[in-house]
Write an enzyme that holds these catalytic residues in place. Structure first.
Site, short mmCIF file in Angstrom:
data_model
loop_
_atom_site.label_atom_id
_atom_site.label_comp_id
_atom_site.label_asym_id
_atom_site.label_seq_id
_atom_site.Cartn_x
_atom_site.Cartn_y
_atom_site.Cartn_z
N ASP A 1 42.05 63.36 30.98
CA ASP A 1 43.41 62.85 31.11
C ASP A 1 44.32 63.45 30.04
O ASP A 1 44.48 62.91 28.94
CB ASP A 1 43.37 61.32 30.99
CG ASP A 1 44.72 60.68 31.31
OD1 ASP A 1 45.71 61.42 31.47
OD2 ASP A 1 44.77 59.44 31.39
N GLN A 25 38.38 60.07 32.72
CA GLN A 25 39.06 59.67 31.50
C GLN A 25 39.07 60.77 30.44
O GLN A 25 40.07 60.95 29.74
CB GLN A 25 38.39 58.41 30.93
CG GLN A 25 38.74 57.14 31.70
CD GLN A 25 38.11 55.91 31.09
OE1 GLN A 25 37.17 56.02 30.30
NE2 GLN A 25 38.62 54.76 31.44
N TYR A 30 50.87 49.51 37.45
CA TYR A 30 52.19 50.08 37.27
C TYR A 30 53.25 49.01 37.54
O TYR A 30 52.96 47.96 38.10
CB TYR A 30 52.41 51.26 38.23
CG TYR A 30 51.57 52.45 37.90
CD1 TYR A 30 52.07 53.48 37.12
CD2 TYR A 30 50.25 52.55 38.36
CE1 TYR A 30 51.30 54.59 36.81
CE2 TYR A 30 49.48 53.65 38.05
CZ TYR A 30 50.00 54.67 37.28
OH TYR A 30 49.24 55.76 36.97
N ARG A 41 43.40 58.63 37.51
CA ARG A 41 42.96 57.76 36.42
C ARG A 41 41.82 56.88 36.89
O ARG A 41 42.00 55.71 37.23
CB ARG A 41 44.15 56.97 35.89
CG ARG A 41 45.06 57.91 35.15
CD ARG A 41 46.23 57.27 34.50
NE ARG A 41 47.01 58.34 33.89
CZ ARG A 41 47.94 59.01 34.53
NH1 ARG A 41 48.25 58.72 35.75
NH2 ARG A 41 48.58 59.99 33.92
N SER A 97 47.36 61.17 28.74
CA SER A 97 47.06 60.17 27.72
C SER A 97 46.79 60.82 26.37
O SER A 97 47.26 60.33 25.33
CB SER A 97 45.86 59.32 28.14
OG SER A 97 46.21 58.49 29.23
#
Length: 424
Positions: free
Chosen positions: A130, A127, A230, A122, A133
């Site tokens: 991904d 992007q 996270y 990431r 996502s």
């Protein structure tokens, strides 16, 4: 250059998605590839063979995989499919390797260069690649649509001459990509939405969507997030307090959506039978982790279970596949964006740079060997006690999900599961 990209029809009956779109077929042809799409590959995603043909693809059969230099798939190839691939072919798919040691070994034995798209780092550069996502966004949306379909009342408050219809109360457990989209969708439909997550940053994200945040906000909570965005694993004491708060809250809800998952292991139980029993008749719970055992006690994969007290527990498989036309378009673009980085634009040939950070992070097997650092050893599952934020994406492939803000740049060596108590 004569190199060929093959897009097969997915063999799993629960997988309606396809790994290409007419748009990406055109783009692949512009890169210099000959594109072959297996007959019927896009039918379940509302892309007939004719559309692929108009975009420049040849419509072929499963056996055409034997001459393909690149195979683009949704799910990891079966043993039967691997037998039809030539050695050295690049296979790009959602590989779901955790807990599937034999399947990973089979990829190596087949001599293919396999890329696991769910391991895409990431970083800003990646992007557009991904898949977690892109698919999680649709899963979060569809979870709310599925809940609304089972809920036998209106979601928004309605004021009429005959009286007022109260708004439904929805509770989203986890504020990752899927969770955020679930919040946004439920809000658009007029529900009163609350959400929970152990990451402090989630509070602001929830508020930005017009929902209310629910958590025990003590000192441990304030220090619960890593630099990468996270969540840390919380203490037993904190989890007990949070569970008590959640239980009290769930009893008042009309709709609950859960998506916590640990790759390669059973999903953690978040909603107990007692919590389900405390809910009102007609309430709905959507469990997006049902394929790994579920977050909800009593959930069953592929079924909608109605409990003795009239609560419906929804356990649909492959939730993004329930909106396959949209999911395929996004997934196809993810694959194209990655494959483009593997091509020498001047020579118009496939030229995999094994020192590239994206290749290092996603390459699972190469030249007959398992090469990914997380799998080139005996223990091929996340370290004990480390959790990945789940995306609630495809059947049997729900793994880590991005948080709303980009994580710090990662190298392949650092692309190991990160500890999180968060859920999407």
């Amino acid at each position: 250059m004569g190199q060929t990209v093959f897009i097969p029809r997915e063999l799993d009956a629960n997988e309606p998605r396809v790994a290409a779109s007419p748009d990406t077929v055109k783009r692949l042809a512009a890169l210099g590839f000959d594109v072959i799409v297996e007959t019927g590959a896009g039918t379940a995603s509302r892309v007939p063979d004719e559309e692929f043909a108009k975009a420049g693809a040849a419509i072929g059969k499963a056996g055409d995989a034997a001459r393909a230099d690149v195979v683009l798939k949704v799910r990891r190839p079966t043993d039967a499919e691997l037998k039809g691939y030539k050695a050295g072919a690049a296979i790009v798919a959602i590989m779901d390797p955790y807990g599937n040691d034999a399947a990973v070994a089979a990829l190596a034995r087949a001599g293919v260069t396999a890329f696991s798209m769910e391991f895409m780092p990431r970083i800003t550069r990646a992007q557009s690649m991904d898949v977690l996502s892109s698919q999680a966004n649709l899963a979060g949306y569809q979870a709310v649509i599925d809940a609304a379909a089972e809920y036998d009342r209106a979601l928004p408050m309605m004021m009429t001459a005959a009286g007022t219809v109260p708004a439904a109360k929805a509770f989203v457990m986890g504020v990752g990509v899927a969770g955020l989209q679930a919040i946004a969708t439920a809000r658009r439909l007029g529900a009163v939405v609350t959400a929970t997550d152990v990451r402090p940053a989630a509070k602001e994200q929830v508020a930005s969507l017009g929902a209310k945040f629910l958590a025990i906000e003590d000192e441990e909570f304030k220090a619960a997030e890593t630099a990468g965005g996270y969540a840390k694993e919380m203490s037993k004491g904190y989890r007990a307090k949070q569970a008590a708060l959640t239980a009290e809250h769930i009893a008042k809800q009309d709709i609950v959506i859960t998506t916590a998952l640990i790759p390669g292991r059973p999903a953690p139980k978040l909603v107990s039978a007692a919590m389900v029993a405390s809910m009102k008749p007609g309430s709905v719970i959507v469990d997006l982790a049902v394929e790994r055992g579920g977050n909800v006690e009593g959930a069953e994969a592929g079924k909608v279970v109605t409990t003795a007290n009239g609560v419906k527990i929804v356990g649909h498989l492959n939730v993004p596949g329930r909106v396959a036309a949209s999911a395929s378009l996004l997934y196809a673009r993810n694959l194209y964006a990655f494959l483009e980085t593997l091509v020498d634009k001047a020579a118009k040939t496939l030229a995999i740079n094994r020192n590239d950070e994206l290749v290092k992070a996603t390459m699972l097997t190469d030249a007959g060997k398992i090469v990914h650092p997380a799998f080139a050893k005996a223990a091929q599952e996340p370290p004990k006690g480390q959790y990945l934020e789940p995306p609630a994406i495809p059947a049997r492939t729900m793994v880590a999900e991005a948080s709303a803000k980009p994580a710090a740049k990662k190298t392949a060596a650092a692309r190991k599961p990160k500890t999180t108590g968060g859920i999407a």
